[in-house]
Design a protein around this motif. Sequence first.
Motif, PDB file in Angstrom:
ATOM      1  N   UNK A 120       0.728  -1.261   0.027  1.00  0.00           N
ATOM      2  CA  UNK A 120       0.136   0.103   0.248  1.00  0.00           C
ATOM      3  C   UNK A 120       0.954   1.278   0.070  1.00  0.00           C
ATOM      4  N   UNK A 121       0.234   2.240  -0.658  1.00  0.00           N
ATOM      5  CA  UNK A 121       0.821   3.586  -0.489  1.00  0.00           C
ATOM      6  C   UNK A 121       0.391   4.102   0.891  1.00  0.00           C
ATOM      7  N   UNK A 122       1.421   4.837   1.407  1.00  0.00           N
ATOM      8  CA  UNK A 122       1.124   5.475   2.949  1.00  0.00           C
ATOM      9  C   UNK A 122       1.061   6.925   2.753  1.00  0.00           C
ATOM     10  N   UNK A 123       0.189   7.595   3.322  1.00  0.00           N
ATOM     11  CA  UNK A 123      -0.154   8.946   3.547  1.00  0.00           C
ATOM     12  C   UNK A 123       0.063   9.581   4.817  1.00  0.00           C
ATOM     13  N   UNK A 124       1.053  10.545   5.122  1.00  0.00           N
ATOM     14  CA  UNK A 124       0.994  10.753   6.613  1.00  0.00           C
ATOM     15  C   UNK A 124      -0.054  11.927   6.805  1.00  0.00           C
ATOM     16  N   UNK A 125      -0.813  11.687   7.687  1.00  0.00           N
ATOM     17  CA  UNK A 125      -1.889  12.613   8.154  1.00  0.00           C
ATOM     18  C   UNK A 125      -1.525  13.524   9.140  1.00  0.00           C
ATOM     19  N   UNK A 126      -1.069  13.103  10.425  1.00  0.00           N
ATOM     20  CA  UNK A 126      -0.763  14.210  11.412  1.00  0.00           C
ATOM     21  C   UNK A 126      -0.035  12.862  12.462  1.00  0.00           C
ATOM     22  N   UNK A 127       1.158  13.700  13.211  1.00  0.00           N
ATOM     23  CA  UNK A 127       1.521  12.875  14.228  1.00  0.00           C
ATOM     24  C   UNK A 127       2.096  11.527  13.812  1.00  0.00           C
ATOM     25  N   UNK A 174      -4.319   2.320  -6.725  1.00  0.00           N
ATOM     26  CA  UNK A 174      -5.384   3.136  -7.507  1.00  0.00           C
ATOM     27  C   UNK A 174      -6.152   4.150  -6.831  1.00  0.00           C
ATOM     28  N   UNK A 175      -5.453   4.520  -5.469  1.00  0.00           N
ATOM     29  CA  UNK A 175      -6.219   5.509  -4.686  1.00  0.00           C
ATOM     30  C   UNK A 175      -7.170   5.261  -3.848  1.00  0.00           C
ATOM     31  N   UNK A 176      -7.630   4.025  -3.602  1.00  0.00           N
ATOM     32  CA  UNK A 176      -8.689   3.446  -2.637  1.00  0.00           C
ATOM     33  C   UNK A 176      -8.254   3.463  -1.429  1.00  0.00           C
ATOM     34  N   UNK A 177      -9.002   4.237  -0.366  1.00  0.00           N
ATOM     35  CA  UNK A 177      -8.360   4.139   0.918  1.00  0.00           C
ATOM     36  C   UNK A 177      -8.814   2.677   1.448  1.00  0.00           C
ATOM     37  N   UNK A 178      -7.672   2.045   2.200  1.00  0.00           N
ATOM     38  CA  UNK A 178      -7.749   0.625   2.771  1.00  0.00           C
ATOM     39  C   UNK A 178      -8.060   0.720   4.101  1.00  0.00           C
ATOM     40  N   UNK A 179      -7.229   1.654   4.907  1.00  0.00           N
ATOM     41  CA  UNK A 179      -7.240   1.442   6.362  1.00  0.00           C
ATOM     42  C   UNK A 179      -6.492   2.626   7.064  1.00  0.00           C
ATOM     43  N   UNK A 180      -6.498   3.053   8.185  1.00  0.00           N
ATOM     44  CA  UNK A 180      -5.941   4.115   8.855  1.00  0.00           C
ATOM     45  C   UNK A 180      -4.724   3.181   9.777  1.00  0.00           C
ATOM     46  N   UNK A 181      -3.619   3.541   9.817  1.00  0.00           N
ATOM     47  CA  UNK A 181      -2.634   3.050  10.676  1.00  0.00           C
ATOM     48  C   UNK A 181      -1.979   4.138  11.656  1.00  0.00           C
ATOM     49  N   UNK A 182      -1.913   3.585  12.891  1.00  0.00           N
ATOM     50  CA  UNK A 182      -1.250   4.478  13.859  1.00  0.00           C
ATOM     51  C   UNK A 182      -0.083   3.668  14.512  1.00  0.00           C
ATOM     52  N   UNK A 183       1.074   4.343  14.461  1.00  0.00           N
ATOM     53  CA  UNK A 183       2.231   3.800  14.829  1.00  0.00           C
ATOM     54  C   UNK A 183       2.940   4.333  16.211  1.00  0.00           C
ATOM     55  N   UNK A 184       3.159   3.473  17.238  1.00  0.00           N
ATOM     56  CA  UNK A 184       3.409   3.811  18.591  1.00  0.00           C
ATOM     57  C   UNK A 184       5.201   3.466  18.663  1.00  0.00           C
ATOM     58  N   UNK A 185       5.855   4.037  19.082  1.00  0.00           N
ATOM     59  CA  UNK A 185       7.387   3.993  19.001  1.00  0.00           C
ATOM     60  C   UNK A 185       7.430   2.629  20.095  1.00  0.00           C
ATOM     61  N   UNK A 186       8.411   1.879  19.448  1.00  0.00           N
ATOM     62  CA  UNK A 186       8.741   0.681  20.327  1.00  0.00           C
ATOM     63  C   UNK A 186       7.965  -0.609  20.429  1.00  0.00           C
ATOM     64  N   UNK A 187       8.208  -1.588  21.373  1.00  0.00           N
ATOM     65  CA  UNK A 187       7.226  -2.662  21.396  1.00  0.00           C
ATOM     66  C   UNK A 187       6.446  -2.800  22.669  1.00  0.00           C
ATOM     67  N   UNK A 188       5.579  -1.895  23.066  1.00  0.00           N
ATOM     68  CA  UNK A 188       4.902  -1.755  24.298  1.00  0.00           C
ATOM     69  C   UNK A 188       4.271  -3.125  24.578  1.00  0.00           C
ATOM     70  N   UNK A 189       3.729  -4.012  23.898  1.00  0.00           N
ATOM     71  CA  UNK A 189       2.946  -5.151  24.083  1.00  0.00           C
ATOM     72  C   UNK A 189       3.910  -6.206  23.922  1.00  0.00           C
ATOM     73  N   UNK A 190       5.488  -6.192  23.897  1.00  0.00           N
ATOM     74  CA  UNK A 190       6.536  -7.216  23.797  1.00  0.00           C
ATOM     75  C   UNK A 190       6.110  -8.383  22.716  1.00  0.00           C
ATOM     76  N   UNK A 191       5.554  -8.030  21.609  1.00  0.00           N
ATOM     77  CA  UNK A 191       5.310  -8.956  20.601  1.00  0.00           C
ATOM     78  C   UNK A 191       6.700  -9.811  20.150  1.00  0.00           C
TER      79      UNK A 191
END
Length: 128
Positions: A95-102, A111-128
Amino acid sequence: MKSLTFLTAAVMMAMSMPQVGIAADGQLATSQIRDAVLDGTGTLIARDGSVVTAYFGPTGELRGEYKEQKFIGHWSAADDQLCLDLPETVDDGCWVIVHRHDSHFQLFTLVGRPVSNLEIERGNPNNY
């Protein structure tokens, strides 16, 4: 008349989406995608409406949880796209990624169809 109204709405919606070959405001290049997700934990909504949370590891490993089940997959960034290779029950693709804010991003098909929103948190807080 209803079909004309629907057609007009569909055309207006399509015109507002990013087009292939035209950089949308905030569209990330390959190196920016790597910087955005590397050593971060992302949360997005899968096509079936379920929440997917995963850690983007430094060697391309993607470890996370989907429908309360742990999974291991892979991620990569190439050709200005984020690619995910996940277990068969989770969305795969590039997918192409567009930065929205923060720490908020939006994923689009080529082809420009939205798929999902993605939020990124620094690190691995869930210990995956």
